[in-house]
Design a protein around this motif. Structure first.
Motif, mmCIF file in Angstrom:
data_model
loop_
_atom_site.group_PDB
_atom_site.id
_atom_site.type_symbol
_atom_site.label_atom_id
_atom_site.label_comp_id
_atom_site.label_asym_id
_atom_site.label_seq_id
_atom_site.Cartn_x
_atom_site.Cartn_y
_atom_site.Cartn_z
ATOM 1 N N UNK A 102 4.853 -6.182 8.217
ATOM 2 C CA UNK A 102 3.867 -6.298 7.320
ATOM 3 C C UNK A 102 4.221 -5.643 5.901
ATOM 4 N N UNK A 103 4.855 -4.367 6.150
ATOM 5 C CA UNK A 103 5.269 -3.524 4.992
ATOM 6 C C UNK A 103 6.254 -4.470 4.194
ATOM 7 N N UNK A 106 4.286 -7.298 2.302
ATOM 8 C CA UNK A 106 3.314 -7.093 1.271
ATOM 9 C C UNK A 106 4.294 -6.573 0.122
ATOM 10 N N UNK A 155 8.138 8.491 -3.554
ATOM 11 C CA UNK A 155 6.775 8.024 -3.279
ATOM 12 C C UNK A 155 6.109 8.699 -2.047
ATOM 13 N N UNK A 158 4.643 11.653 -3.868
ATOM 14 C CA UNK A 158 3.449 11.296 -4.819
ATOM 15 C C UNK A 158 2.237 10.647 -4.071
ATOM 16 N N UNK A 159 2.482 9.680 -2.835
ATOM 17 C CA UNK A 159 1.523 9.175 -2.601
ATOM 18 C C UNK A 159 0.893 9.629 -0.915
ATOM 19 N N UNK A 160 1.841 10.543 -0.430
ATOM 20 C CA UNK A 160 1.615 11.142 0.736
ATOM 21 C C UNK A 160 2.456 10.078 1.897
ATOM 22 N N UNK A 161 2.577 10.833 3.077
ATOM 23 C CA UNK A 161 3.120 10.056 4.056
ATOM 24 C C UNK A 161 2.358 8.807 4.597
ATOM 25 N N UNK A 162 3.210 7.852 4.774
ATOM 26 C CA UNK A 162 2.462 6.574 5.373
ATOM 27 C C UNK A 162 3.228 5.576 4.771
ATOM 28 N N UNK A 163 2.796 4.348 5.561
ATOM 29 C CA UNK A 163 3.452 3.074 5.145
ATOM 30 C C UNK A 163 3.170 2.643 3.395
ATOM 31 N N UNK A 164 2.166 3.091 2.711
ATOM 32 C CA UNK A 164 2.078 2.890 1.502
ATOM 33 C C UNK A 164 3.216 3.027 0.674
ATOM 34 N N UNK A 167 5.952 0.526 1.227
ATOM 35 C CA UNK A 167 5.442 -1.068 0.627
ATOM 36 C C UNK A 167 5.818 -0.689 -1.064
ATOM 37 N N UNK A 168 5.496 0.332 -1.743
ATOM 38 C CA UNK A 168 5.568 0.347 -3.125
ATOM 39 C C UNK A 168 7.214 0.555 -3.223
ATOM 40 N N UNK B 48 -2.344 -1.238 6.167
ATOM 41 C CA UNK B 48 -1.513 -0.309 5.808
ATOM 42 C C UNK B 48 -2.085 1.087 4.937
ATOM 43 N N UNK B 61 0.065 11.347 -9.830
ATOM 44 C CA UNK B 61 1.236 12.292 -9.347
ATOM 45 C C UNK B 61 2.441 11.816 -9.746
#
Lengths: 294, 282
Positions: A102-103, A106, A155, A158-164, A167-168, B48, B61
């Motif tokens: 999915x990562x 997307x 990232x 900046x965005x925190x741990x996790x799949x986001x 993806x970015x 996600x 950030x």
């Protein structure tokens, strides 16, 4: 059958031989020189990379035995004797693999959309202004050259741990890579339809939409699918830096020496990559088939 | 100016049925595929944990981080970084060379015009495929377990993962080679090894050299990242500086990587040109 082989007079022959030898000698000299330079570079690189053949040979047995260990269950039996025990975390890993796919899906889609927006601006024959082309090209180059996992590292902060974050990171890297490939397709497109559309008084946007796009769309889809395939591989290691997917499970298993888990996860990753390879290959074949038919 | 006569729609329709009267399935295919793609996409976004607030605060950030990266500044560790960069380049060069040397004999086994039997070729191909299916970073982790932390593990990781790629590419190059020169060597009494050495290699080597150079280039990129898991090179420094939030050093390191990759790009395109000659261009 016998045939007379004509032999040139010795003087002429000597001259020819001399020229031949000279030519060959020059070629050999060049080859030896470049080989010498190459070996010198290799030796310097060997010192730089701390190559140590002693460690290599003393530990090479470890490499073989590592595969032996990851193929052994905790009770000492071979992994394939007890599939249930080997794949004890099948459900969990399947979910992470799904997340990985999915990562990459997307990420590839976002990257493809941005690359689509940028590529007409970057192509030599379609760009509305040279300065714009220069800027877009440099941006794409930057997105392509910085490895995806470096973006992921930044990232994650900046965005925190996790799949986001994963993806970015994939999206940015795909934008760079696809943007270049897309614009190359546009550069190879036939410009006569563009002239045709322009002669009816259409603007830049209509020219792209009605003259260029129909020629290039199949190529775009093909490259995007190929990128998806590459991104699945890439996404499988995004978890190493905390950016989601199966990589998280894998690095934990490797670092904590859960040997049979390592092999189980690797087998699942390799199988998934195979399936994606075959699936996208089939899809691309169909796309190109359609293109060939019309 | 005379007016263009209005088109007779009915006649046009009759003349081009494949444009005006497409079957429903063909007309619905594009919207259906688009809808499906978009459906999976939105499912992915939800699954996600994408949310506008997270995205906004993350971009905020990221803006701060970018500001703090300016200007790039190595501090006092420039010599260390240069050494790390040298290490990275060494890893790329050595790894690629090792992989190419090891892959050449194996690629012969995987080429259809050398080994006729499917029984040998099929397992060799699958073997190469599975090596390629595992990412370089994973190989790096495995080699770290074997030879310990450091750039040597990186060399071996690049060598193994490229071995898979080279095996495939080389065998394709060999399969694309012209048969006639091999037959010529056989006609003058050469054995199988002679055929390969004098009939095949002169055709294949320039192609292979081009591919190896291209891989050295792309491995400079891979070599920068294997440091992240501890296999030496500039990636190690980069990952460390990111973890301790030294953003000026991070931007300097990224700049160094960009410049190094551009330089290698330039050199290898020159070299490739010298080896393959104009054939690559035309």
């Amino acid at each position: 059958m016998t045939a007379a082989v004509s032999i040139l007079p010795s003087q002429q022959l000597a001259a020819l031989n001399a020229t031949y030898r000279k030519a060959v000698a020059r070629k050999r000299l060049r080859l030896t020189l470049s080989a010498a330079i190459f070996f010198a570079a290799l030796v310097i690189a060997g010192v730089g990379a701390e190559v140590n053949f002693r460690t290599f040979f003393t530990h090479f047995f470890n490499f073989i035995s590592y595969f032996d260990r990851i193929l052994t269950l905790e009770n000492g039996a071979r992994v394939w004797t007890d599939l249930g025990e080997w794949f004890w975390g099948f459900r969990k890993w399947l979910r992470f693999l799904g997340e990985t796919i999915l990562i990459s899906y997307v990420g590839t889609l976002i990257g493809a959309v941005f690359a689509f927006a940028a590529n007409f601006l970057a192509a030599e024959n379609a760009s509305p202004a040279p300065w714009l082309r220069f800027v877009v090209r440099r941006l794409l180059e930057f997105a392509r050259t910085v490895p995806g996992i470096v973006f992921a590292l930044i990232f994650v902060i900046a965005f925190g741990l996790g799949p986001m974050a994963g993806v970015l990171a994939l999206a940015i890297h795909s934008t760079g890579a696809l943007g270049k490939q897309f614009s190359e397709i546009v550069e190879n497109a036939d410009m006569k339809p563009v002239e045709g559309v322009r002669s009816t008084g259409a603007g830049w946007l209509s020219c792209m939409r009605f003259a260029v796009l129909p020629q290039v769309i199949a190529g775009y889809a093909s490259y995007a699918l190929l990128r998806f395939e590459i991104n699945v591989r890439e996404a499988s290691v995004m978890g190493f830096v905390g950016a989601g997917g199966i990589g998280q499970e894998l690095i934990v298993a490797i670092r904590k020496f859960y040997y049979s888990d390592v092999s189980a996860i690797l087998v699942m990753i390799v199988l998934t990559v195979f399936c994606i390879d075959i699936g996208t290959g089939w899809l691309r074949g169909r796309l190109f088939g359609e293109e060939a038919r019309t | 100016m005379s007016r263009v006569p209005a088109p007779d729609r009915r006649e046009l329709r009759a003349r081009h049925p494949q444009i005006f009267d497409r079957p429903v399935s063909a007309r619905l295919a594009t919207p259906a595929v688009t809808l499906l793609a978009f459906g999976i996409f939105s499912f992915g976004l939800v699954d996600l944990d994408f949310s506008p607030t997270r995205l906004l605060s993350g971009v905020h950030q990221l803006g701060w981080i970018t500001l703090m990266m300016m200007p790039p500044d190595p501090g006092s560790s420039l010599p260390l970084y240069l050494k790390a960069l040298g290490e990275t380049l060494s890893i790329a060069l050595l790894g690629t060379t090792l992989a190419a040397i090891a892959a050449l004999p194996v690629s012969l086994l995987a080429a259809r015009n050398i080994v006729r039997s499917n029984l040998v070729r099929f397992p060799v191909r699958r073997f190469l495929d599975s090596i390629r299916g595992v990412d370089t970073l994973i190989w790096a982790l495995v080699w770290i377990n074997v030879v310990g932390l450091g750039p040597f593990a990186g060399v071996l990781a690049i060598a193994v993962s490229d071995f898979g790629a080279f095996g495939k590419l080389f065998s394709e190059a060999i399969e694309g080679a012209d048969r006639k020169q091999v037959e010529g060597v056989r006609a003058s009494g050469g054995n199988a090894l002679h055929e390969i050495r004098f009939g095949l290699m002169p055709q294949v080597l320039p192609v292979i050299a081009g591919q190896v150079l291209y891989f050295i280039e792309s491995n400079t990129r891979s070599a920068t990242i294997i440091g992240i898991v501890g296999a030496g090179g500039i990636g190690l420094q980069l990952a460390e500086q990111i973890r301790v939030l030294e953003w000026q050093k991070v931007s300097f390191l990224i700049l160094m990587i960009l410049i190094a990759v551009a330089a290698i790009d330039w050199i290898s395109s020159k070299l490739r040109f010298a080896i393959i000659g104009r054939r690559a261009v035309t």
